[in-house]
Design an enzyme around this catalytic site. Structure first.
Site, PDB file in Angstrom:
ATOM      1  N   CYS A  93       0.826  -1.439   0.156  1.00  0.00           N
ATOM      2  CA  CYS A  93      -0.047   0.013  -0.255  1.00  0.00           C
ATOM      3  C   CYS A  93       0.807   1.272   0.413  1.00  0.00           C
ATOM      4  CB  CYS A  93      -1.474   0.334   1.186  1.00  0.00           C
ATOM      5  SG  CYS A  93      -2.064   1.286   1.014  1.00  0.00           S
ATOM      6  N   HIS A 178      -3.542  -5.078  -0.258  1.00  0.00           N
ATOM      7  CA  HIS A 178      -3.044  -5.914   1.636  1.00  0.00           C
ATOM      8  C   HIS A 178      -3.572  -7.041   1.673  1.00  0.00           C
ATOM      9  CE1 HIS A 178      -2.176  -1.892   3.540  1.00  0.00           C
ATOM     10  NE2 HIS A 178      -3.235  -1.287   2.839  1.00  0.00           N
ATOM     11  N   GLU A 180      -1.443  -8.867   3.685  1.00  0.00           N
ATOM     12  CA  GLU A 180      -0.952  -8.999   4.678  1.00  0.00           C
ATOM     13  C   GLU A 180      -2.111  -9.808   5.614  1.00  0.00           C
ATOM     14  OE1 GLU A 180      -1.514  -4.782   5.524  1.00  0.00           O
ATOM     15  OE2 GLU A 180      -1.146  -6.323   3.638  1.00  0.00           O
TER      16      GLU A 180
END
Length: 234
Positions: A93, A178, A180
């Site tokens: 990001c 994202h 993660e």
């Protein structure tokens, strides 16, 4: 023969609750430790001069807000040197936007917020690391976007923004979305970003429901991708 690659992952945080998420467990399973650096609080020189893997995480500020957040300029200057040295670097990001900017590409406010779970368009590229994400919903949470750096290979797009992920060589990976996010900790995001969500008229309940629907599958796919990325080092 045992690898000499450093066994600690350095992660730069721009917001306390945006951490490595599901990636932490993957790194632990691969035998790595994790150390966090807090941008704006700690000196990032050690993290950005590190010869091991440094991951630059997300946050709500913009790459271009250096007047309000002067530490960003030093972070960018150190990152430029890091990328010139081709040191192992992953940006997520804001981290991806910082990499794009450090490579000379334009980063700017997009035409709309992209917040929510949706699949990517995986682009044709030789040995595209993100192929496992085909038909997988990922979490988008950004308002800025970037032009593709000249030396980069585009890996993924979305229906809102064409530049969602790119790679430079074998060691530098930038992900606008994202990858993660962990199912059990997204609630912290919903609390911490409540002002942004309400201003953008995003359904918090829908984000929560989609998190329960998609996050576990994303975590499993993320582990596969990161294991592949790390093979070249270990």
């Amino acid at each position: 023969m045992q690898s000499s690659f450093p066994k600690t992952i350095y992660a730069i945080q721009h917001l306390a609750f945006e951490d490595l998420g599901s990636l932490e467990e993957t790194f632990y399973q691969l035998g790595f430790r994790v150390r966090y650096f807090e941008a704006g609080v700690e000196d990032l020189t050690k993290a950005l001069e590190y010869e091991g893997l440094t991951i630059i995480l997300g946050g709500p500020i913009g790459v271009y807000e250096t007047d309000d957040y002067p530490y960003l300029q030093k972070e960018i200057d150190l990152l430029k040197v890091r990328l010139e040295k081709n040191l192992p670097t992953v940006g997520i990001c804001l981290g991806a936007q910082l990499i794009a900017h450090a490579l000379g590409a334009r980063v700017y406010a997009g035409h709309q917020k992209e917040i929510g779970w949706s699949p990517l368009e995986i682009r044709y590229a030789t040995d595209n690391l993100l192929l496992p994400l085909k038909d997988t919903h990922v979490l988008h949470w950004h308002g800025d976007t970037f032009d593709l750096p000249e030396q980069a290979t585009l890996l993924a797009s979305s229906s809102v923004y064409s530049n969602q992920a790119f790679q430079v060589g074998e060691h530098i990976l930038a992900l606008q979305f994202h990858i993660e996010v962990a199912e059990e900790t997204l609630e912290k995001w919903l609390i911490g970003h409540t002002c942004e969500l309400r201003h953008a008229q995003i359904s918090i309940q829908q984000l929560r429901e989609d998190n329960h629907r998609y996050a576990q599958n994303l975590a499993e796919t993320t582990a596969q991708i990161m294991q592949t990325f790390m093979k070249k080092f270990i």
